[in-house]
Design a protein around this motif. Structure first.
Motif, PDB file in Angstrom:
ATOM      1  N   HIS A 166       0.832  -1.208   0.000  1.00 26.77           N
ATOM      2  CA  HIS A 166       0.000   0.000   0.000  1.00 26.77           C
ATOM      3  C   HIS A 166       0.870   1.262   0.000  1.00 26.77           C
ATOM      4  O   HIS A 166       0.586   2.230  -0.717  1.00 26.77           O
ATOM      5  CB  HIS A 166      -0.921   0.010   1.218  1.00 26.77           C
ATOM      6  N   ILE A 167       1.908   1.250   0.808  1.00 28.30           N
ATOM      7  CA  ILE A 167       2.796   2.417   0.895  1.00 28.30           C
ATOM      8  C   ILE A 167       3.504   2.654  -0.438  1.00 28.30           C
ATOM      9  O   ILE A 167       3.640   3.804  -0.894  1.00 28.30           O
ATOM     10  CB  ILE A 167       3.820   2.240   2.034  1.00 28.30           C
ATOM     11  N   LEU A 168       3.950   1.579  -1.089  1.00 28.56           N
ATOM     12  CA  LEU A 168       4.578   1.716  -2.402  1.00 28.56           C
ATOM     13  C   LEU A 168       3.611   2.331  -3.407  1.00 28.56           C
ATOM     14  O   LEU A 168       3.994   3.171  -4.236  1.00 28.56           O
ATOM     15  CB  LEU A 168       5.062   0.358  -2.905  1.00 28.56           C
ATOM     16  N   ASN A 169       2.337   1.932  -3.326  1.00 32.03           N
ATOM     17  CA  ASN A 169       1.337   2.498  -4.238  1.00 32.03           C
ATOM     18  C   ASN A 169       1.148   3.996  -3.987  1.00 32.03           C
ATOM     19  O   ASN A 169       1.004   4.785  -4.931  1.00 32.03           O
ATOM     20  CB  ASN A 169       0.001   1.765  -4.083  1.00 32.03           C
ATOM     21  N   GLU A 170       1.143   4.368  -2.709  1.00 30.63           N
ATOM     22  CA  GLU A 170       0.990   5.797  -2.380  1.00 30.63           C
ATOM     23  C   GLU A 170       2.225   6.596  -2.812  1.00 30.63           C
ATOM     24  O   GLU A 170       2.107   7.738  -3.281  1.00 30.63           O
ATOM     25  CB  GLU A 170       0.750   5.981  -0.879  1.00 30.63           C
ATOM     26  N   LEU A 171       3.389   6.015  -2.650  1.00 32.57           N
ATOM     27  CA  LEU A 171       4.601   6.685  -3.125  1.00 32.57           C
ATOM     28  C   LEU A 171       4.537   6.917  -4.636  1.00 32.57           C
ATOM     29  O   LEU A 171       4.915   7.990  -5.132  1.00 32.57           O
ATOM     30  CB  LEU A 171       5.838   5.855  -2.776  1.00 32.57           C
ATOM     31  N   PHE A 266      -7.528  12.506   5.468  1.00 33.22           N
ATOM     32  CA  PHE A 266      -7.250  11.079   5.613  1.00 33.22           C
ATOM     33  C   PHE A 266      -7.622  10.382   4.311  1.00 33.22           C
ATOM     34  O   PHE A 266      -8.765  10.478   3.836  1.00 33.22           O
ATOM     35  CB  PHE A 266      -8.039  10.479   6.773  1.00 33.22           C
ATOM     36  N   LEU A 267      -6.655   9.685   3.719  1.00 34.54           N
ATOM     37  CA  LEU A 267      -6.870   9.008   2.436  1.00 34.54           C
ATOM     38  C   LEU A 267      -7.504   7.643   2.675  1.00 34.54           C
ATOM     39  O   LEU A 267      -6.841   6.686   3.057  1.00 34.54           O
ATOM     40  CB  LEU A 267      -5.536   8.857   1.696  1.00 34.54           C
ATOM     41  N   SER A 268      -8.787   7.566   2.431  1.00 30.87           N
ATOM     42  CA  SER A 268      -9.524   6.331   2.679  1.00 30.87           C
ATOM     43  C   SER A 268      -9.498   5.438   1.443  1.00 30.87           C
ATOM     44  O   SER A 268      -9.615   5.913   0.309  1.00 30.87           O
ATOM     45  CB  SER A 268     -10.970   6.663   3.058  1.00 30.87           C
ATOM     46  N   GLU A 269      -9.371   4.135   1.663  1.00 26.75           N
ATOM     47  CA  GLU A 269      -9.398   3.177   0.559  1.00 26.75           C
ATOM     48  C   GLU A 269     -10.768   3.124  -0.095  1.00 26.75           C
ATOM     49  O   GLU A 269     -10.903   2.686  -1.238  1.00 26.75           O
ATOM     50  CB  GLU A 269      -9.011   1.790   1.067  1.00 26.75           C
ATOM     51  N   GLU A 270     -11.801   3.577   0.641  1.00 30.29           N
ATOM     52  CA  GLU A 270     -13.150   3.570   0.100  1.00 30.29           C
ATOM     53  C   GLU A 270     -13.420   4.786  -0.783  1.00 30.29           C
ATOM     54  O   GLU A 270     -14.375   4.821  -1.550  1.00 30.29           O
ATOM     55  CB  GLU A 270     -14.188   3.551   1.231  1.00 30.29           C
ATOM     56  N   LYS A 271     -12.591   5.830  -0.670  1.00 30.89           N
ATOM     57  CA  LYS A 271     -12.844   7.085  -1.392  1.00 30.89           C
ATOM     58  C   LYS A 271     -12.127   7.134  -2.738  1.00 30.89           C
ATOM     59  O   LYS A 271     -12.700   7.579  -3.731  1.00 30.89           O
ATOM     60  CB  LYS A 271     -12.403   8.264  -0.531  1.00 30.89           C
ATOM     61  N   PHE A 272     -10.864   6.671  -2.774  1.00 26.31           N
ATOM     62  CA  PHE A 272     -10.076   6.769  -4.004  1.00 26.31           C
ATOM     63  C   PHE A 272      -9.636   5.383  -4.481  1.00 26.31           C
ATOM     64  O   PHE A 272      -9.368   4.494  -3.671  1.00 26.31           O
ATOM     65  CB  PHE A 272      -8.827   7.624  -3.783  1.00 26.31           C
ATOM     66  N   MET A 273      -9.542   5.211  -5.774  1.00 26.26           N
ATOM     67  CA  MET A 273      -9.034   3.969  -6.358  1.00 26.26           C
ATOM     68  C   MET A 273      -7.521   3.910  -6.167  1.00 26.26           C
ATOM     69  O   MET A 273      -6.812   4.884  -6.443  1.00 26.26           O
ATOM     70  CB  MET A 273      -9.377   3.918  -7.847  1.00 26.26           C
ATOM     71  N   GLU A 274      -7.037   2.799  -5.671  1.00 23.22           N
ATOM     72  CA  GLU A 274      -5.602   2.628  -5.463  1.00 23.22           C
ATOM     73  C   GLU A 274      -4.999   1.870  -6.635  1.00 23.22           C
ATOM     74  O   GLU A 274      -5.438   0.771  -6.965  1.00 23.22           O
ATOM     75  CB  GLU A 274      -5.335   1.871  -4.159  1.00 23.22           C
ATOM     76  N   LEU A 275      -4.007   2.467  -7.270  1.00 21.03           N
ATOM     77  CA  LEU A 275      -3.348   1.866  -8.422  1.00 21.03           C
ATOM     78  C   LEU A 275      -1.881   1.637  -8.109  1.00 21.03           C
ATOM     79  O   LEU A 275      -1.240   2.488  -7.494  1.00 21.03           O
ATOM     80  CB  LEU A 275      -3.457   2.790  -9.643  1.00 21.03           C
ATOM     81  N   ASP A 276      -1.348   0.492  -8.538  1.00 22.82           N
ATOM     82  CA  ASP A 276       0.064   0.241  -8.284  1.00 22.82           C
ATOM     83  C   ASP A 276       0.925   0.945  -9.334  1.00 22.82           C
ATOM     84  O   ASP A 276       0.429   1.481 -10.329  1.00 22.82           O
ATOM     85  CB  ASP A 276       0.365  -1.256  -8.227  1.00 22.82           C
ATOM     86  N   PRO A 321      -8.427   8.591  -8.704  1.00 25.59           N
ATOM     87  CA  PRO A 321      -9.796   8.485  -9.238  1.00 25.59           C
ATOM     88  C   PRO A 321     -10.813   8.212  -8.118  1.00 25.59           C
ATOM     89  O   PRO A 321     -10.555   7.433  -7.205  1.00 25.59           O
ATOM     90  CB  PRO A 321      -9.715   7.282 -10.191  1.00 25.59           C
ATOM     91  N   LEU A 322     -11.955   8.875  -8.214  1.00 25.15           N
ATOM     92  CA  LEU A 322     -13.021   8.680  -7.228  1.00 25.15           C
ATOM     93  C   LEU A 322     -13.657   7.305  -7.398  1.00 25.15           C
ATOM     94  O   LEU A 322     -13.716   6.749  -8.499  1.00 25.15           O
ATOM     95  CB  LEU A 322     -14.096   9.750  -7.393  1.00 25.15           C
ATOM     96  N   LEU A 323     -14.183   6.760  -6.299  1.00 22.55           N
ATOM     97  CA  LEU A 323     -14.882   5.482  -6.326  1.00 22.55           C
ATOM     98  C   LEU A 323     -16.392   5.650  -6.169  1.00 22.55           C
ATOM     99  O   LEU A 323     -17.163   4.811  -6.615  1.00 22.55           O
ATOM    100  CB  LEU A 323     -14.354   4.559  -5.216  1.00 22.55           C
ATOM    101  N   SER A 324     -16.827   6.720  -5.537  1.00 23.39           N
ATOM    102  CA  SER A 324     -18.244   6.917  -5.256  1.00 23.39           C
ATOM    103  C   SER A 324     -18.988   7.419  -6.495  1.00 23.39           C
ATOM    104  O   SER A 324     -18.663   8.487  -7.025  1.00 23.39           O
ATOM    105  CB  SER A 324     -18.421   7.927  -4.126  1.00 23.39           C
ATOM    106  N   PRO A 325     -20.017   6.687  -6.972  1.00 18.88           N
ATOM    107  CA  PRO A 325     -20.811   7.182  -8.100  1.00 18.88           C
ATOM    108  C   PRO A 325     -21.457   8.538  -7.816  1.00 18.88           C
ATOM    109  O   PRO A 325     -21.590   9.365  -8.724  1.00 18.88           O
ATOM    110  CB  PRO A 325     -21.882   6.090  -8.264  1.00 18.88           C
TER     111      PRO A 325
END
Length: 631
Positions: A166-171, A266-276, A321-325
């Motif tokens: 997760h940290i690598l993805n945020e970096l 606070f960067l929530s996993e539910e709010k933004f799409m996490e990409l590697d 990218p947002l996740l919430s429609p």
């Protein structure tokens, strides 16, 4: 070896405390470097290496030195930072005129890749992040914090499992210029290697700065809260440790007010799409994979922003990218309204052309590094806000209505227009900043400076009338200064009691009065006094404007959102895009889809659109072939 001078001993003592930095040591109008620092600076900046020990016969025993002018030091510092060095700025911290013996000096700031605030060292459309990482290897937990001190942006995240990935993805998402981390994070090897080799970040060890209790105290102090619940950080100890260590690093290196860092996201996993990292590179979101340039990326196609804040926000939206429609539809509704109103959209875009970097301008004001031109630029930004709000009144979408309610910052415009002249000098210590009428004392001193002879003539006339001596004169010489000359031909006269004898000559007597002495001091010191007084008043003005930091940041954020939405609308009209229907069905249906980047890259070839139908069940993969890949 010759005995060290007091100044060189002072230099060595300060350098000993900042071994990992190049020390810029202020001597007069120059920053000097000595010994190994001088050799490094000479090589990296292509400067001549000199010495003051020319009397020492053995060249190997001479102290190498080189220097850069104080007034142009930022350019040199920027080059060193770009090459991966840290620079400690050492200034005189007492007035040389009143100092006894050697002037006291101290490091007032340490400039590092992640703590740059000077506009010349920053990329206008890209944030400059400092990152802090905290990792607990026993359970694979960790926290991460990011801060752009040039704008005040502060983000944190924490992960209870698989923290390293997760940290690598945020970096990969934030691409920080500098990363500090605890020992456990450094020992993962994956984190430091990724940061250094892939992102070319400078690495720092945080040591004991990650203790939860101290970190919690630092965060509550910075954000002016009693409890962590007030900033949504309660129950998130991993994020607290990462954020607290970052604040400690800023305190140690910047040594200045960080009041513009006033909110934490606070960067929530539910709010933004996490990409590697690999996915980001393959999608070419912000740079082309082959060239590393913006051209050929999605950002290249979508970026029609007019403001620096808008450019950074667009990049942020693409990278997160947002996740919430619901949130996505809110943006789409605003873009749809702007697409349908070409005239107003064009007027909005035109009105935003003259808006500068409000976020970084107010950051420098709070930080204490702003000059007169920065204040004028900030006022010009604020001057454009009422027109934006007026143009947005007819719109109905919630996003545009929120933007239309932004603070128009009239008080900042009034203060700057009242206090600062139209074309202030770059330096804030040379005078000429304040507008006539803002300070009576400055106006009086300027009048005396510019019309000193007139002030002397007026005093002479008053003294002639007071004494009745028609031939009384006020003269000046370098030995005695100003004096009242009374000719002996005037006969026996009774002089006022405040006349103090200064000199007796054959044909006249010379006197002075307290009023004349004060005028002399004023005339001789007017220029220096004006410079000092204008500097003090300018800093007061900055303090008054800094009090509006929250309002400026909120308005800057509103302008940035409007800029991005207008950019989307402009691109949609130019490229004939349609508005998608977004829901949570898990199904992707595209009819006659066109790859946005490829379409713009092959303008001389007919583009063939393709349909796409994917879902989470029977159609999970589609292989698209052909000359333009469609998308």
């Amino acid at each position: 070896m010759a005995e060290l001078t007091p100044m060189k001993r002072q230099y060595n003592e300060i350098k000993e405390q900042h071994k990992d930095c190049l020390l810029f040591f202020r001597l007069g109008d120059f920053y000097e470097m000595f010994d190994e620092d001088a050799k490094i600076a000479s090589k990296e900046l292509d400067l001549a290496l000199t010495t003051r020990d020319r009397s020492v016969s053995d060249p190997t025993l001479r102290t190498p030195m080189c220097g850069v002018p104080y007034h142009s030091s930022q350019a040199y510092i920027g080059k060193l930072i770009a090459k991966g060095y840290k620079v400690a700025i050492c200034e005189q911290i007492e007035d040389p005129a009143t100092a006894k013996g050697l002037v006291k000096r101290g490091v007032i700031r340490i400039v590092t890749p992640g703590t740059v605030t000077d506009a010349a060292m920053l990329e206008e459309g890209k944030s400059n992040y400092l990152c802090s990482i905290y990792y607990e290897p026993e359970e694979g937990k960790g926290g991460v914090a990011f801060c752009d001190i040039s704008t005040g942006e502060f983000c944190v995240a924490s992960y209870e499992t698989d923290a390293v990935n997760h940290i690598l993805n945020e970096l990969g998402r934030f691409e920080p210029r500098e990363v500090i981390m605890n020992k456990a994070a450094a020992e993962t090897k994956r984190i430091p290697e990724f940061a250094a080799k892939r992102l070319h970040s400078m690495l720092e060890m945080g040591g004991k700065d990650y203790e939860f209790r101290d970190c919690s105290l630092r965060i509550r102090k910075q954000f002016d809260v009693q409890k962590l619940t007030e900033i949504n950080m309660e129950g998130r100890p991993l994020a607290v440790c990462a954020a607290g260590a970052l604040m400690k690093y800023l305190d140690e290196t910047q040594k200045l007010d960080m009041g513009h860092i006033r909110s934490i996201e606070f960067l929530s996993e539910e709010k933004f799409m996490e990409l590697d990292w690999a996915t980001r590179r393959s999608l070419e979101l912000t740079e082309a994979q082959r060239t590393g340039e913006k051209r050929g990326s999605l950002l290249w196609v979508l970026d029609k922003t007019r403001t620096p804040m808008g450019g950074r926000m667009l990049r942020s939206w693409i990278e997160r990218p947002l996740l919430s429609p619901v949130a996505i539809k809110k943006r789409l509704s605003a873009v749809d309204e702007l697409v349908k109103d070409n005239v107003t959209r064009g007027e909005l875009i035109e009105a935003m052309r003259g808006i500068g970097d409000m976020q970084r301008l107010i950051g420098r004001v709070v930080y204490g590094t702003a000059n007169g031109k920065d204040l004028v630029a900030l006022a010009e930004c604020a001057r454009a806000l009422p027109k934006l709000c007026e143009l947005l009144k007819p719109f109905k979408s919630s996003a545009l209505r929120q933007i239309a309610g932004m603070n128009q910052l009239e008080k900042i415009v009034m203060r700057v227009d009242w206090a600062i002249c139209d074309d202030p000098p770059f330096s804030i210590r040379e005078g000429g900043i304040l507008r006539k009428g803002y300070s009576r004392e400055v106006d009086r001193l300027r009048e005396l400076r510019d019309n000193g002879a007139q002030a002397v003539a007026e005093l002479e006339a008053r003294e002639r009338e007071r004494t009745g001596i028609k031939k009384l004169k006020i003269g000046y010489n370098k030995v005695f200064g100003y004096y009242i000359d009374v000719p002996k031909s005037a006969g026996e006269v009774t002089l006022p009691e405040d006349y103090i004898r200064k000199q007796t000559l054959v044909s006249n007597e010379r006197y002075f009065t307290q009023e004349l002495k004060e005028l002399e001091n004023t005339l001789l010191n007017a220029t220096d006094r004006i410079k000092q007084l204008e500097y003090e008043i300018f800093m007061e003005v900055c303090g008054k404007i800094a009090a509006f930091v929250g309002e400026v940041q909120d308005s800057a954020d509103a302008v940035a959102q409007l800029d991005v939405l207008c950019s989307f609308a402009e691109v949609a009209v130019r490229n004939d895009y349609c508005m998608p229907e977004v829901d949570a069905s898990g199904e992707l249906i595209i009819t006659e889809g066109r790859h946005p980047v490829v379409e713009q890259s092959v303008s001389d070839i007919m583009f063939v659109p393709n349909d796409t139908h994917l879902n989470g069940d029977t159609n999970r993969v589609a292989i698209v072939t052909g000359p333009n890949m469609a998308g």
